[in-house]
Design an enzyme around this catalytic site. Sequence first.
Site, PDB file in Angstrom:
ATOM      1  N   LYS A  80       0.821  -1.217   0.000  1.00 30.11           N
ATOM      2  CA  LYS A  80       0.000   0.000   0.000  1.00 30.11           C
ATOM      3  C   LYS A  80       0.852   1.263   0.000  1.00 30.11           C
ATOM      4  O   LYS A  80       0.373   2.336  -0.356  1.00 30.11           O
ATOM      5  CB  LYS A  80      -0.954   0.008   1.198  1.00 30.11           C
ATOM      6  CG  LYS A  80      -0.314   0.204   2.556  1.00 30.11           C
ATOM      7  CD  LYS A  80      -1.354   0.208   3.658  1.00 30.11           C
ATOM      8  CE  LYS A  80      -0.723   0.373   5.030  1.00 30.11           C
ATOM      9  NZ  LYS A  80      -0.077   1.696   5.202  1.00 30.11           N
ATOM     10  N   ASP A  81       2.136   1.158   0.383  1.00 30.16           N
ATOM     11  CA  ASP A  81       3.031   2.319   0.404  1.00 30.16           C
ATOM     12  C   ASP A  81       3.743   2.540  -0.922  1.00 30.16           C
ATOM     13  O   ASP A  81       4.444   3.546  -1.093  1.00 30.16           O
ATOM     14  CB  ASP A  81       4.101   2.153   1.492  1.00 30.16           C
ATOM     15  CG  ASP A  81       3.518   2.129   2.896  1.00 30.16           C
ATOM     16  OD1 ASP A  81       2.459   2.757   3.099  1.00 30.16           O
ATOM     17  OD2 ASP A  81       4.121   1.487   3.782  1.00 30.16           O
ATOM     18  N   ARG A 125      -7.288   8.871   3.804  1.00 34.44           N
ATOM     19  CA  ARG A 125      -8.405   7.948   3.577  1.00 34.44           C
ATOM     20  C   ARG A 125      -9.121   7.651   4.883  1.00 34.44           C
ATOM     21  O   ARG A 125     -10.366   7.701   4.963  1.00 34.44           O
ATOM     22  CB  ARG A 125      -7.897   6.644   2.948  1.00 34.44           C
ATOM     23  CG  ARG A 125      -8.973   5.565   2.809  1.00 34.44           C
ATOM     24  CD  ARG A 125      -8.362   4.239   2.399  1.00 34.44           C
ATOM     25  NE  ARG A 125      -7.350   3.784   3.337  1.00 34.44           N
ATOM     26  CZ  ARG A 125      -7.604   3.113   4.457  1.00 34.44           C
ATOM     27  NH1 ARG A 125      -8.852   2.799   4.776  1.00 34.44           N
ATOM     28  NH2 ARG A 125      -6.626   2.733   5.251  1.00 34.44           N
ATOM     29  N   ARG A 126      -8.358   7.324   5.921  1.00 31.89           N
ATOM     30  CA  ARG A 126      -8.977   7.009   7.216  1.00 31.89           C
ATOM     31  C   ARG A 126      -9.667   8.230   7.805  1.00 31.89           C
ATOM     32  O   ARG A 126     -10.760   8.133   8.365  1.00 31.89           O
ATOM     33  CB  ARG A 126      -7.923   6.465   8.171  1.00 31.89           C
ATOM     34  CG  ARG A 126      -7.434   5.070   7.794  1.00 31.89           C
ATOM     35  CD  ARG A 126      -6.227   4.657   8.596  1.00 31.89           C
ATOM     36  NE  ARG A 126      -5.798   3.302   8.223  1.00 31.89           N
ATOM     37  CZ  ARG A 126      -4.569   2.849   8.374  1.00 31.89           C
ATOM     38  NH1 ARG A 126      -3.622   3.628   8.893  1.00 31.89           N
ATOM     39  NH2 ARG A 126      -4.261   1.610   8.012  1.00 31.89           N
ATOM     40  N   LYS A 127      -9.021   9.390   7.678  1.00 35.68           N
ATOM     41  CA  LYS A 127      -9.615  10.630   8.181  1.00 35.68           C
ATOM     42  C   LYS A 127     -10.953  10.888   7.491  1.00 35.68           C
ATOM     43  O   LYS A 127     -11.962  11.169   8.150  1.00 35.68           O
ATOM     44  CB  LYS A 127      -8.668  11.799   7.947  1.00 35.68           C
ATOM     45  CG  LYS A 127      -9.235  13.153   8.382  1.00 35.68           C
ATOM     46  CD  LYS A 127      -8.246  14.274   8.126  1.00 35.68           C
ATOM     47  CE  LYS A 127      -8.822  15.620   8.561  1.00 35.68           C
ATOM     48  NZ  LYS A 127      -7.868  16.733   8.331  1.00 35.68           N
ATOM     49  N   ARG A 143       1.857  10.350  13.210  1.00 33.61           N
ATOM     50  CA  ARG A 143       2.919   9.783  12.396  1.00 33.61           C
ATOM     51  C   ARG A 143       3.825   8.898  13.245  1.00 33.61           C
ATOM     52  O   ARG A 143       3.809   8.940  14.464  1.00 33.61           O
ATOM     53  CB  ARG A 143       3.757  10.899  11.758  1.00 33.61           C
ATOM     54  CG  ARG A 143       2.997  11.725  10.742  1.00 33.61           C
ATOM     55  CD  ARG A 143       2.800  10.988   9.439  1.00 33.61           C
ATOM     56  NE  ARG A 143       4.056  10.392   8.992  1.00 33.61           N
ATOM     57  CZ  ARG A 143       5.065  11.077   8.445  1.00 33.61           C
ATOM     58  NH1 ARG A 143       4.959  12.372   8.264  1.00 33.61           N
ATOM     59  NH2 ARG A 143       6.166  10.458   8.078  1.00 33.61           N
ATOM     60  N   ASN A 145       6.192   4.897  13.431  1.00 34.84           N
ATOM     61  CA  ASN A 145       5.933   3.466  13.283  1.00 34.84           C
ATOM     62  C   ASN A 145       4.847   3.026  14.257  1.00 34.84           C
ATOM     63  O   ASN A 145       4.356   3.830  15.070  1.00 34.84           O
ATOM     64  CB  ASN A 145       7.228   2.654  13.454  1.00 34.84           C
ATOM     65  CG  ASN A 145       7.855   2.826  14.822  1.00 34.84           C
ATOM     66  OD1 ASN A 145       7.169   2.837  15.844  1.00 34.84           O
ATOM     67  ND2 ASN A 145       9.176   2.963  14.863  1.00 34.84           N
ATOM     68  N   ARG A 149       3.295   5.278  17.340  1.00 33.84           N
ATOM     69  CA  ARG A 149       1.922   5.785  17.291  1.00 33.84           C
ATOM     70  C   ARG A 149       1.099   5.321  18.486  1.00 33.84           C
ATOM     71  O   ARG A 149       0.314   6.078  19.055  1.00 33.84           O
ATOM     72  CB  ARG A 149       1.258   5.349  15.977  1.00 33.84           C
ATOM     73  CG  ARG A 149       1.706   6.178  14.778  1.00 33.84           C
ATOM     74  CD  ARG A 149       1.021   5.730  13.503  1.00 33.84           C
ATOM     75  NE  ARG A 149       1.623   4.523  12.972  1.00 33.84           N
ATOM     76  CZ  ARG A 149       0.972   3.611  12.281  1.00 33.84           C
ATOM     77  NH1 ARG A 149      -0.334   3.737  12.063  1.00 33.84           N
ATOM     78  NH2 ARG A 149       1.599   2.550  11.812  1.00 33.84           N
ATOM     79  N   CYS A 242      -0.575   7.672  -3.423  1.00 36.13           N
ATOM     80  CA  CYS A 242      -0.693   6.899  -2.188  1.00 36.13           C
ATOM     81  C   CYS A 242      -1.403   7.640  -1.065  1.00 36.13           C
ATOM     82  O   CYS A 242      -1.689   7.054  -0.035  1.00 36.13           O
ATOM     83  CB  CYS A 242       0.703   6.480  -1.705  1.00 36.13           C
ATOM     84  SG  CYS A 242       1.513   5.271  -2.763  1.00 36.13           S
TER      85      CYS A 242
END
Length: 315
Positions: A80-81, A125-127, A143, A145, A149, A242
């Site tokens: 996805k990245d 997307r999540r937001k 932000r 890892n 987080r 992305c």
Amino acid sequence: MSKAIRIGTRDSELAMWQARTVQKQLESLGHKTELLPVKSQGDLNLDEPLYEMGITGIFTKTLDVALVKGSIDIAVHSLKDVPTQMPHGMIQAAVLERADSRDILVYKNGFNPDDAMTIATGSLRRKSQWLHMYPQHQVVDLRGNVNTRLAKLQSNKDWNAAIFAKAGLERINILPHLKSGYGLEFSHLDSFTCAPAQGAMMVAAMQDNTPVVDAVKQLNHLETQLCVDVERLFLRSLEGGCTAPIGAHATITNGTLHFYGCLLSLDGSQLIDTRGTCTTLDTHSLLEFANQQAQQVINNGGLALMAQIKNTLEQ
């Protein structure tokens, strides 16, 4: 092959887990390997939101350079990245079997979505999907890892919850210990549509490095590859890159590919979606199908919405 395959990876705990998984699979096939961890610019810059950094493939660029220069033989990524347009001469040599592609909400005790809440995520997307459900909530940038987080969520008194990819927490065995280790709970966000290729790992190689490509392609999981290829072609057709608020998910059941894709406005107030099936699973048919699904979104207002999103992000 007689020479050790040099495996490039980011040096976060999750990235190292992914690289070691590829390493074990290659070694089980009789290949020698060597792990070469590197820092990516996306890992080093934890203050600036991804979409403001102005670099395509922020988490892959460092490894892309090493691969092109020949200092590593393969690079292991969360697919996805990876930008939908890879550097010249570089190919997707293998896609491993997909893990759980769902997002999860990790929350503190007493979380109630009916109340005023602050949700943390670094993903547009999540937001957008969260604001689509709960426009009254505040969504802030998060932000780092996975471990970073989680620690930020735990320590920030003003934050009530954060959104994560379930696969990431499962892979480094955090999920079973959220409650005991962090004092946090989680629930599945089944109404969310995942990022294109979420939950899938990809191995990149240079196309002309035939011995390496031949070795790595044995790791390819065809069903996963077909599904994520459609998702990424849908993303590419929308020209989202992305970081745009685009979701896509494909599955294959009894020889038929089932697809759902969506585009949201940044504030979550607009959602344009599409759904379809494809019974012919060759490359040409899937490319045509993905383009058709993207065109459905474009024809239903997606073109204007994408222009609006790009204009906002460029300001």
